[in-house]
Design a protein around this motif. Structure first.
Motif, PDB file in Angstrom:
ATOM      1  N   PHE A  78      60.430 -69.755  27.098  1.00 17.56           N
ATOM      2  CA  PHE A  78      59.318 -69.356  28.168  1.00 17.56           C
ATOM      3  C   PHE A  78      58.517 -69.031  27.768  1.00 17.56           C
ATOM      4  CE2 PHE A  78      63.670 -68.673  29.663  1.00 17.56           C
ATOM      5  CZ  PHE A  78      63.980 -68.192  31.583  1.00 17.56           C
ATOM      6  N   LEU A  79      57.425 -70.463  27.801  1.00 18.47           N
ATOM      7  CA  LEU A  79      56.137 -70.192  27.726  1.00 18.47           C
ATOM      8  C   LEU A  79      55.238 -70.075  28.336  1.00 18.47           C
ATOM      9  CD1 LEU A  79      54.291 -72.375  24.957  1.00 18.47           C
ATOM     10  CD2 LEU A  79      53.109 -72.328  26.614  1.00 18.47           C
ATOM     11  N   VAL A  80      54.111 -68.339  27.725  1.00 16.26           N
ATOM     12  CA  VAL A  80      53.787 -67.828  28.907  1.00 16.26           C
ATOM     13  C   VAL A  80      52.168 -68.358  28.291  1.00 16.26           C
ATOM     14  CG1 VAL A  80      51.725 -65.905  29.287  1.00 16.26           C
ATOM     15  CG2 VAL A  80      54.997 -66.443  28.821  1.00 16.26           C
ATOM     16  N   ASP A  81      51.514 -69.369  29.162  1.00 14.78           N
ATOM     17  CA  ASP A  81      50.466 -69.751  28.886  1.00 14.78           C
ATOM     18  C   ASP A  81      49.190 -68.614  29.545  1.00 14.78           C
ATOM     19  OD1 ASP A  81      48.385 -71.414  28.161  1.00 14.78           O
ATOM     20  OD2 ASP A  81      47.920 -71.915  30.008  1.00 14.78           O
ATOM     21  N   ASP A  82      48.476 -68.244  28.355  1.00 13.44           N
ATOM     22  CA  ASP A  82      48.041 -66.700  28.210  1.00 13.44           C
ATOM     23  C   ASP A  82      46.203 -67.193  28.839  1.00 13.44           C
ATOM     24  OD1 ASP A  82      46.636 -64.405  28.714  1.00 13.44           O
ATOM     25  OD2 ASP A  82      47.037 -64.024  26.702  1.00 13.44           O
ATOM     26  N   ARG A  83      46.211 -68.136  29.953  1.00 11.88           N
ATOM     27  CA  ARG A  83      45.356 -68.614  30.354  1.00 11.88           C
ATOM     28  C   ARG A  83      44.364 -68.873  29.151  1.00 11.88           C
ATOM     29  NH1 ARG A  83      43.869 -65.626  34.916  1.00 11.88           N
ATOM     30  NH2 ARG A  83      41.833 -65.647  35.257  1.00 11.88           N
ATOM     31  N   SER A 130      60.376 -63.427  33.855  1.00 10.22           N
ATOM     32  CA  SER A 130      61.604 -64.282  33.805  1.00 10.22           C
ATOM     33  C   SER A 130      62.477 -64.949  33.360  1.00 10.22           C
ATOM     34  CB  SER A 130      60.071 -65.830  34.197  1.00 10.22           C
ATOM     35  OG  SER A 130      58.395 -65.695  34.934  1.00 10.22           O
ATOM     36  N   ALA A 131      62.442 -64.588  32.174  1.00 10.36           N
ATOM     37  CA  ALA A 131      63.792 -65.123  31.503  1.00 10.36           C
ATOM     38  C   ALA A 131      64.579 -63.730  31.884  1.00 10.36           C
ATOM     39  CB  ALA A 131      63.357 -65.279  30.628  1.00 10.36           C
ATOM     40  N   LEU A 134      67.421 -65.058  34.181  1.00 13.15           N
ATOM     41  CA  LEU A 134      68.800 -65.948  33.545  1.00 13.15           C
ATOM     42  C   LEU A 134      70.389 -64.341  32.582  1.00 13.15           C
ATOM     43  CD1 LEU A 134      67.315 -69.046  32.044  1.00 13.15           C
ATOM     44  CD2 LEU A 134      68.169 -68.857  33.959  1.00 13.15           C
ATOM     45  N   THR A 135      69.497 -63.452  32.464  1.00 11.40           N
ATOM     46  CA  THR A 135      70.403 -62.478  32.096  1.00 11.40           C
ATOM     47  C   THR A 135      70.750 -62.379  30.920  1.00 11.40           C
ATOM     48  OG1 THR A 135      72.686 -63.537  32.634  1.00 11.40           O
ATOM     49  CG2 THR A 135      71.711 -61.841  34.347  1.00 11.40           C
ATOM     50  N   PRO A 136      69.860 -63.035  29.716  1.00 15.17           N
ATOM     51  CA  PRO A 136      70.559 -62.957  28.451  1.00 15.17           C
ATOM     52  C   PRO A 136      70.493 -61.995  28.349  1.00 15.17           C
ATOM     53  CG  PRO A 136      67.574 -62.498  29.046  1.00 15.17           C
ATOM     54  CD  PRO A 136      68.300 -62.558  30.380  1.00 15.17           C
TER      55      PRO A 136
END
Length: 406
Positions: A78-83, A130-131, A134-136
């Protein structure tokens, strides 16, 4: 005057003997992830969370290394593009398609930074949210400038599962190519280990806690137990704050626990020889800014601790070489030889780190000059804080508070 100088030197020598004998063997480099056996009986579900802000230059290399992990279990990124303003997300999407794993990459557009959060931790919070769908079993918290060895995730999971750990972290190998990197980067690791001896961190009965933010594997249950990332939402030294929260929270019940509910959470911190940071620090200015950003935070913004640092660092690191010079000039060989002994002790302590980073052994002798520079960086960090410029990073300046007590 010579009596005073000799007295200071004997005090410095006593401190070095105490550090070498009783301070957690901080100078050793034997706590390494790569010595961990990687046989897995179970395959936990893992989700990586990568905050990325204007990382288009490095993301093609670092994200590729993450997507090509040889971990045989379920693994998503999960890559969060921080603006970002440099098309970081587009480059990331292209990498996923190039390696044939677009389904494993989830790109999240970062929301506006709310009050009370640091930018990185707000991005991490969004990624974890968000991740969590998927209950990791584990979250891998990593930075966008880290190139992972193909077996890194498998080793991290094996370490956590086999030793029933709540959190496993490695200080990745920092870039050490330019002159300034060779001079100052190994010392950064050395001083970090002196501040947080890894053997103490890895002892569940010792309250010392630390982590390295470039590569942290944390159990979802442990993260939920401490109340989530929001409990450290303003921390500038977020990795160590997270480690302290986990260790203070107490462990979960597990088959390998020696007691039903230990008083400390179980964490592990070590070095990595293969996973590395690609972030360049090829000038004195870039390293100076990196250290000055959080050095005063490390002192809890305490003027008394700052004063102790400004007195203690010269006493420990500068007195020995000064005594060698003065003793030789004055013909006082008692002072000169005592100073030389102190200098050799600090060189002995620093040499394993120099060898770990494959630098010339001559750099081990330069620790006094290096310590002087780090002392000036710490002073500058305090000055920036008092001027309202502390905590500047990626175009943001954060308030001078750090939630490191739990």
């Amino acid at each position: 005057m010579s009596v005073i100088i000799l007295g200071l030197m004997l005090l410095s020598l006593t401190i070095w003997l105490g550090l070498l004998c009783f301070w957690g063997q901080f100078w050793r480099t034997d706590q390494q992830l790569e010595v961990t056996e990687t046989q897995l009986q179970s395959l936990p579900v893992v989700c990586a969370v990568v905050p990325a802000r204007n990382e288009a230059e490095l993301i093609p290399i670092t994200l590729r290394s993450l997507l090509l992990q040889d971990y045989p279990g379920s693994f998503n990124v999960f890559l969060v593009d921080d603006r970002s303003t440099d098309r970081t997300a587009n480059f990331a999407e292209g990498v996923a398609h190039a390696v044939g794993k677009p389904q494993q990459l989830h790109i999240i557009s970062g929301e506006s930074l709310p009050p009370g959060w640091s930018g990185k931790l707000w991005a991490v919070e969004q990624g974890i949210k968000s991740a969590s769908k998927l209950t990791p079993d584990y979250f891998l918290l990593t930075d966008a400038d880290i190139e992972h060895d193909p077996e890194n995730l498998r080793r991290l999971v094996a370490k956590a599962v086999q030793e029933d750990l709540d959190m496993v972290s490695v200080m990745v190998r920092l870039r050490c190519k330019s002159f300034w990197e060779k001079l100052l980067i190994p010392a950064f690791v050395f001083f970090f280990q002196k501040l947080y001896p890894f053997r103490w961190v890895n002892n569940p009965n010792n309250p010392t806690a630390a982590a390295a933010g470039g590569s942290i594997l944390i159990a979802r249950e442990a993260l939920e137990r401490i109340g989530g990332i929001q409990v450290i939402c303003q921390a500038l030294i977020d990795d160590c704050a997270l480690a302290q929260a986990v260790k203070n929270s107490g462990g979960v019940v597990g088959d390998k626990r020696t007691s039903p509910m230990p008083s400390q959470g179980r964490i592990w911190l070590g070095l990595s020889t293969l996973t590395c940071s690609l972030r360049p620090y090829d000038s004195l200015v870039t390293i100076w800014d990196m250290v000055a950003r959080s050095a005063y935070t490390q002192l809890n913004y305490s003027p008394l601790l700052l004063l102790g640092t400004l007195v203690g660092m010269p006493l420990i690191y500068l007195v020995p070489p000064v005594c060698v010079i003065l003793g030789a000039v004055w013909g006082n060989w008692a002072i000169a030889l005592t100073g030389l002994l102190g200098w050799l002790l600090m060189t002995f302590a620093y040499y394993p780190t120099i060898r770990f980073y494959k630098c010339s052994p001559w750099f081990a002798l330069s620790l006094p000059a290096i310590a002087f520079l780090y002392t000036l960086m710490t002073l500058d960090s305090a000055l920036r804080h008092w001027q309202g410029r502390g905590g500047a990073w990626k175009g943001r300046v954060y308030p001078s508070s750090d939630n490191t007590s739990f």
